[in-house]
Structure formats: C-alpha cells, structure tokens
Design an enzyme around this catalytic site. Sequence first.
Site, PDB file in Angstrom:
ATOM      1  N   ARG A  92       0.846  -1.186   0.000  1.00 19.86           N
ATOM      2  CA  ARG A  92       0.000   0.000   0.000  1.00 19.86           C
ATOM      3  C   ARG A  92       0.884   1.239   0.000  1.00 19.86           C
ATOM      4  O   ARG A  92       1.727   1.394   0.888  1.00 19.86           O
ATOM      5  CB  ARG A  92      -0.889  -0.022   1.246  1.00 19.86           C
ATOM      6  CG  ARG A  92      -1.960   1.067   1.265  1.00 19.86           C
ATOM      7  CD  ARG A  92      -2.882   0.867   2.439  1.00 19.86           C
ATOM      8  NE  ARG A  92      -3.695  -0.330   2.256  1.00 19.86           N
ATOM      9  CZ  ARG A  92      -4.830  -0.362   1.561  1.00 19.86           C
ATOM     10  NH1 ARG A  92      -5.288   0.743   1.006  1.00 19.86           N
ATOM     11  NH2 ARG A  92      -5.511  -1.466   1.433  1.00 19.86           N
ATOM     12  N   THR A 149      -0.678   7.661  -1.015  1.00 21.56           N
ATOM     13  CA  THR A 149      -1.991   7.606  -1.684  1.00 21.56           C
ATOM     14  C   THR A 149      -2.899   6.525  -1.074  1.00 21.56           C
ATOM     15  O   THR A 149      -4.108   6.523  -1.312  1.00 21.56           O
ATOM     16  CB  THR A 149      -1.826   7.273  -3.179  1.00 21.56           C
ATOM     17  OG1 THR A 149      -1.288   5.938  -3.278  1.00 21.56           O
ATOM     18  CG2 THR A 149      -0.877   8.236  -3.873  1.00 21.56           C
ATOM     19  N   ASP A 154      -3.275 -12.312  12.221  1.00 22.05           N
ATOM     20  CA  ASP A 154      -2.542 -12.062  10.970  1.00 22.05           C
ATOM     21  C   ASP A 154      -2.108 -13.400  10.365  1.00 22.05           C
ATOM     22  O   ASP A 154      -1.238 -14.088  10.918  1.00 22.05           O
ATOM     23  CB  ASP A 154      -1.317 -11.176  11.249  1.00 22.05           C
ATOM     24  CG  ASP A 154      -0.646 -10.748   9.944  1.00 22.05           C
ATOM     25  OD1 ASP A 154      -0.236 -11.638   9.163  1.00 22.05           O
ATOM     26  OD2 ASP A 154      -0.528  -9.547   9.700  1.00 22.05           O
ATOM     27  N   ASP A 185       1.711 -13.730   9.514  1.00 25.89           N
ATOM     28  CA  ASP A 185       2.555 -13.891  10.707  1.00 25.89           C
ATOM     29  C   ASP A 185       2.405 -15.287  11.312  1.00 25.89           C
ATOM     30  O   ASP A 185       3.383 -15.919  11.710  1.00 25.89           O
ATOM     31  CB  ASP A 185       2.199 -12.840  11.765  1.00 25.89           C
ATOM     32  CG  ASP A 185       2.828 -11.490  11.458  1.00 25.89           C
ATOM     33  OD1 ASP A 185       3.741 -11.443  10.614  1.00 25.89           O
ATOM     34  OD2 ASP A 185       2.396 -10.485  12.059  1.00 25.89           O
TER      35      ASP A 185
HETATM   36  N1  URA Z   1      -5.127  -9.997   7.018  1.00 27.81           N
HETATM   37  C1  URA Z   1      -4.934 -10.920   7.980  1.00 27.81           C
HETATM   38  O1  URA Z   1      -3.958 -11.658   7.944  1.00 27.81           O
HETATM   39  N2  URA Z   1      -5.832 -11.023   8.984  1.00 27.81           N
HETATM   40  C2  URA Z   1      -6.934 -10.237   9.064  1.00 27.81           C
HETATM   41  O2  URA Z   1      -7.731 -10.393   9.995  1.00 27.81           O
HETATM   42  C3  URA Z   1      -7.119  -9.268   8.043  1.00 27.81           C
HETATM   43  C4  URA Z   1      -6.204  -9.164   7.031  1.00 27.81           C
END
Ligand code: URA
Length: 209
Positions: free
Chosen positions: A104, A108, A200, A203
Amino acid sequence: MSKVVVFDHPLIQHKLSIMRDKNTGTKEFRELLSEIAMLMVFEVTRDLETKEIDVETPITTCKCRVLSGKKLGIVPILRAGLGMVDGVINLVPAARVGHIGLYRDPKTLEPVEYYCKLPEDSENRELLILDPMLATGGSASAAISFIKQRGCHHMRLVNLIAAPEGIARIQKDHPDVDIYVAALDDHLNDHGYIVPGLGDAGDRLFGTK
Ligand code: URA
C-alpha cells in the site's frame, strides 16, 4: 454478480476452528491451511468441463471422463497466499503457479504491484487467486485488476475467511469473479482485522510478528 460459496463441510470447519485458536502453533497452522486449501479446491473445481475418452482397462475398453476445459493456474497473493499453494498443487499437480505481490503506497494508500509473474499462457487458463484473508478486499481487488490488465479474464477467488466488507468490494469491482470461502465472519475491527478471524495469517503462517 459474483457467486459466493461458503463451505460448511465438517472437516473444513473442524480444521478452521483449530487454526483460529491463538494457541495453535506455526507448524500446525501451516499444515491445516494446506489441508483446507486442498479440500476447498476439490469443490472449487466441481464444475470443470470433462470429455469422454476410450480407456483400455486390463479387462475391457470403456468410456471414461477426463478434464477437457481450460487448464488451471494458481496465483497466490504474497505472502499469506503462499500457504495455500501446496494443498492446491497436491490435488492439481499440472497447475502452473504465478505470483503477485502488492504493497500500500503510504501517501496515496492505493495498492501498488511490486511483483507479478504469471504463467506464459495465463490468458487461456482458469486462474485460482489464493489469499487466506479477504478483509477490506482492497488487495484482492487490485490483484485481480492487475491480472486482468495482462489479458486474463477467467478467475476464481479462494479465501479461507472473508469479511462482508471484502465480499462486497469484490462483488462491486469484479462481478465476474466468483468467491469461495471456508467461513464468512462478522466484521472488520478498527485495525482492519477480521472478527473473530484468526489474527494475521501471514505472521501465523511464517512465525513472524
Ligand atoms: N489480514 C490478515 O492476515 N488477517 C486479518 O484479519 C485481516 C487481514
């Protein structure tokens, strides 16, 4: 309008519940994501075209069905989409694999493509776009747009968990792309995480933080 298919298969739901648990470690998380991706692809490919051929068994000749339509390609969105590749390849070993990566732009806030390598004949393939989490839908929508710019117009989006916001975004931007998910969750929180979600995905998959 994109079709949305939510898989309610007991095996998929059981495995996904273990993935959601914050105490599930990287090794198990990775294995489960791969297994669910494989189970999902079994259904995602249910409507692929087949044709009849003659096969000689040790006993006799018979009419049998084999795949006859577009060849498949898979395109994981970097990096969490990588966790779904092995599962899909296990079931569709002939599928070619492309990759697309986006970030991202901090000014912008628009998604920018930093990497895209697709199989040479991707325009003629049915592409499965892989990303475990469909949150705002911004990255997935941009990835699909970038892939369309390369002449590919046959795509299906395969996610583990989607938020309603992400589904709405894809349906608005890409009504021609059907969406397959293992679960449709409740909403996004203020940090853009899917609730209840699993945190995530990248992760947890790679053991980073
Ligand atoms: N990306 C992720 O890994 N987890 C989320 O909850 C949202 C986006």
